[in-house]
Design an enzyme around this catalytic site. Structure first.
Site, PDB file in Angstrom:
ATOM      1  N   ARG A 107       9.298   7.165  10.728  1.00 49.49           N
ATOM      2  CA  ARG A 107       9.529   5.746  10.440  1.00 49.49           C
ATOM      3  C   ARG A 107       9.794   5.561   8.960  1.00 49.49           C
ATOM      4  NH1 ARG A 107       6.141   1.291   8.994  1.00 49.49           N
ATOM      5  NH2 ARG A 107       7.253  -0.665   9.430  1.00 49.49           N
ATOM      6  N   HIS A 137      -4.574  -3.374   4.157  1.00 45.44           N
ATOM      7  CA  HIS A 137      -4.561  -3.816   2.748  1.00 45.44           C
ATOM      8  C   HIS A 137      -3.807  -5.119   2.590  1.00 45.44           C
ATOM      9  CE1 HIS A 137      -0.540  -2.122   3.168  1.00 45.44           C
ATOM     10  NE2 HIS A 137      -0.199  -2.859   2.138  1.00 45.44           N
TER      11      HIS A 137
HETATM   12  C1  LIG Z   1       0.640  -2.388  -6.980  1.00 45.64           C
HETATM   13  C2  LIG Z   1       0.785  -1.629  -5.897  1.00 45.64           C
HETATM   14  C3  LIG Z   1      -0.227  -0.647  -5.436  1.00 45.64           C
HETATM   15  C4  LIG Z   1       0.354  -0.183  -4.078  1.00 45.64           C
HETATM   16  C5  LIG Z   1       1.847  -0.293  -4.305  1.00 45.64           C
HETATM   17  C6  LIG Z   1       1.947  -1.647  -4.978  1.00 45.64           C
HETATM   18  C7  LIG Z   1       1.736  -2.744  -3.888  1.00 45.64           C
HETATM   19  C8  LIG Z   1       1.029  -2.196  -2.628  1.00 45.64           C
HETATM   20  C9  LIG Z   1      -0.087  -1.191  -2.970  1.00 45.64           C
HETATM   21  C10 LIG Z   1      -0.556  -0.288  -1.790  1.00 45.64           C
HETATM   22  C11 LIG Z   1       0.639   0.117  -0.898  1.00 45.64           C
HETATM   23  C12 LIG Z   1      -1.655  -0.932  -0.916  1.00 45.64           C
HETATM   24  C13 LIG Z   1      -2.257   0.100   0.064  1.00 45.64           C
HETATM   25  C14 LIG Z   1      -2.867   1.275  -0.717  1.00 45.64           C
HETATM   26  C15 LIG Z   1      -1.836   1.988  -1.639  1.00 45.64           C
HETATM   27  C16 LIG Z   1      -2.630   3.016  -2.477  1.00 45.64           C
HETATM   28  C17 LIG Z   1      -0.805   2.778  -0.825  1.00 45.64           C
HETATM   29  O1  LIG Z   1      -1.098   3.100   0.361  1.00 45.64           O
HETATM   30  O2  LIG Z   1       0.250   3.165  -1.359  1.00 45.64           O
HETATM   31  C18 LIG Z   1      -1.197   0.890  -2.558  1.00 45.64           C
HETATM   32  C19 LIG Z   1      -0.095   1.218  -3.583  1.00 45.64           C
HETATM   33  C20 LIG Z   1      -0.549   2.143  -4.725  1.00 45.64           C
HETATM   34  O3  LIG Z   1      -1.638   1.973  -5.322  1.00 45.64           O
HETATM   35  O4  LIG Z   1       0.258   3.078  -5.004  1.00 45.64           O
HETATM   36  O1  LIG Z   2       5.776   0.445   5.974  1.00 43.44           O
HETATM   37  C1  LIG Z   2       5.333  -0.679   6.292  1.00 43.44           C
HETATM   38  O2  LIG Z   2       5.675  -1.272   7.325  1.00 43.44           O
HETATM   39  C2  LIG Z   2       4.325  -1.367   5.381  1.00 43.44           C
HETATM   40  C3  LIG Z   2       4.221  -0.690   4.038  1.00 43.44           C
HETATM   41  C4  LIG Z   2       3.313  -1.475   3.119  1.00 43.44           C
HETATM   42  O3  LIG Z   2       2.550  -2.331   3.533  1.00 43.44           O
HETATM   43  C5  LIG Z   2       3.328  -1.199   1.669  1.00 43.44           C
HETATM   44  O4  LIG Z   2       4.024  -0.219   1.258  1.00 43.44           O
HETATM   45  O5  LIG Z   2       2.630  -1.968   0.945  1.00 43.44           O
HETATM   46 FE   LIG Z   3       1.750  -3.565   1.899  1.00 41.87          FE
END
Ligand SMILES: C=C1C[C@]23C[C@H]1CC[C@H]2[C@]1(C)CCC[C@@](C)(C(=O)O)[C@H]1[C@@H]3C(=O)O
Ligand SMILES: O=C(O)CCC(=O)C(=O)O
Ligand SMILES: [Fe+2]
Length: 373
Positions: A305, A239
């Site tokens: 982690r 992402h």
């Molecule tokens: C605005 C946001 C959505 C998420 C948290 C923040 C910035 C990063 C996004 C995220 C981590 C990108 C990967 C998918 C996601 C669903 C996650 O894995 O948490 C995303 C976060 C979110 O929508 O909660």
């Molecule tokens: O845990 C990490 O190293 C990356 C996490 C991340 O990309 C996020 O929370 O958006």
């Molecule tokens: Fe991220």
């Protein structure tokens, strides 16, 4: 921990089809279930390590112009290619950083029923989530998260401390004070980096610092339990952060990867360094000149982690528009939008991935053109 009956009654019942991400149970199973298995092309790997600059901020704080210009050059090159660099001598107290990382265990090692009392409400970002299993039904990330908001207010209303005590109870007050201080430090550092980004882009030095002065940011605590089939799972899938700038503190386990030159490359932990990556919103502010960093997080068999991600976001109603110097011949790469619109898009309509900003832009233009009919 607030165990008053009303707090239990106020919680909506979990949908019976929702998968419970309970590491204490899952880790006893020999295989992971299909919901946690990611498509093969999301799991490709190389043994390469990302070459990205480690920016020493001491020169900036000493106002040493040659160091500042050299840092700006390194930042410019890195952000034009993969949107990723690291910083050292950033001014954040190492003991505060250590405490913030260590204190994650205090919450995430609680029994699952206690954590579920503080799960995220539908439509809200704040609180606990296990594998986002309340939001998604496949490609579930192998992680637990705890998220809260941060914005500057008077010291009498420290929003993070208040969130911890009101949500988790007064026994979490000390921890809330640590995360309050940590977020204040993250904001200070992000505004320093905004100055360096402005210099590197050749725009007025205070432009982005002023744009984010009244920021309304997101703190995300990531907890990645050991996984029995780490080659099939992902802690966080591929992402780009939809936000503006991410300051990530990772522990010494390793697992963060950045996609660069058509390959996934590892980012080994650097002691006392903080990871900085450009997000979608800043890519739009730079009119596409700086790349939103495509990244993911791997898990492993042996070790939990932990990482702390501070996501800098502008005040929700500020219009995200590149400064005039970034627009050549009137060519705009992305439409005007507000962070409120993009945040809502990622929370209600589209799971953030590597194409979020493109899809959002099309969605916005379609919505606006249909409203003119
Ligand atoms: C605005 C946001 C959505 C998420 C948290 C923040 C910035 C990063 C996004 C995220 C981590 C990108 C990967 C998918 C996601 C669903 C996650 O894995 O948490 C995303 C976060 C979110 O929508 O909660
Ligand atoms: O845990 C990490 O190293 C990356 C996490 C991340 O990309 C996020 O929370 O958006
Ligand atoms: Fe991220």
């Amino acid at each position: 921990m607030d165990s008053s009956p009303t707090s239990l009654l106020l919680r909506p019942p979990m949908d019976t089809s929702t998968i419970l991400f309970d590491p204490s149970i899952l880790q006893k199973q020999s295989k992971i279930t299909k919901e946690f298995i990611w498509p093969q092309n999301d799991r490709t790997n190389s043994l390469e390590v990302l070459q990205a600059p480690l920016i020493d901020l001491q020169g900036f704080f000493l106002n040493h112009e040659p160091s500042i210009l050299a840092s700006a050059e390194l930042i410019s090159s890195a952000c034009r290619s993969h949107g990723f660099f690291q910083v050292i001598n950033h001014g954040v107290d190492p003991s505060l950083s250590r405490q913030a990382l260590d204190f994650l265990d205090h919450f995430f090692t609680l029994p699952l029923p206690l954590k579920l009392r503080h799960r995220r409400n539908p439509g809200s970002m704040w609180g606990y989530a296990g594998a986002h299993s309340d939001r998604f039904s496949s490609n579930l990330p192998w992680k637990e998260t705890f998220s809260f908001g941060f914005h500057d207010t008077s010291l009498s209303h420290p929003v993070v401390t208040d969130f911890f005590t009101s949500t988790l109870g007064h026994e979490f007050k000390q921890i809330g004070l640590v995360y309050q201080k940590y977020c204040e430090e993250m904001k200070k550092l992000s505004l320093t980096i905004m100055e360096l980004l402005a210099i590197s882009l050749g725009v007025e030095r205070m432009h982005f610092r002023e744009f984010f002065e009244d920021s309304n940011s997101i703190m995300r605590c990531n907890y990645y339990p050991p996984c029995q089939e780490p080659e099939l799972a992902l802690g966080t899938g591929p992402h780009c952060d939809p936000t503006s700038l991410t300051i990530l503190q990772q522990d010494n386990v390793g697992g963060l990867q950045v996609f660069s030159d058509e390959k996934w490359k590892s980012v080994p932990p650097v002691p006392d360094a903080l990871v900085i990556n450009i997000g979608d919103t800043f890519m739009a502010l730079s009119n596409g000149k700086y790349k939103s960093c495509l990244h993911r997080a791997l898990v492993n068999r042996q070790r939990t982690r932990k990482s702390l991600a501070f996501f800098l976001c502008p005040r929700e109603d500020r219009v995200v528009r590149p400064p005039p110097g970034m627009v050549v011949d009137g060519m705009r790469k992305y439409p005007d939008f507000t962070w409120a619109e993009l945040k809502e898009f990622t929370q209600k309509h589209y799971r953030a991935d590597m194409n979020t900003l493109q899809i959002f832009s099309q969605w916005l233009l379609t919505a606006s053109s249909s409203s003119f009919k």
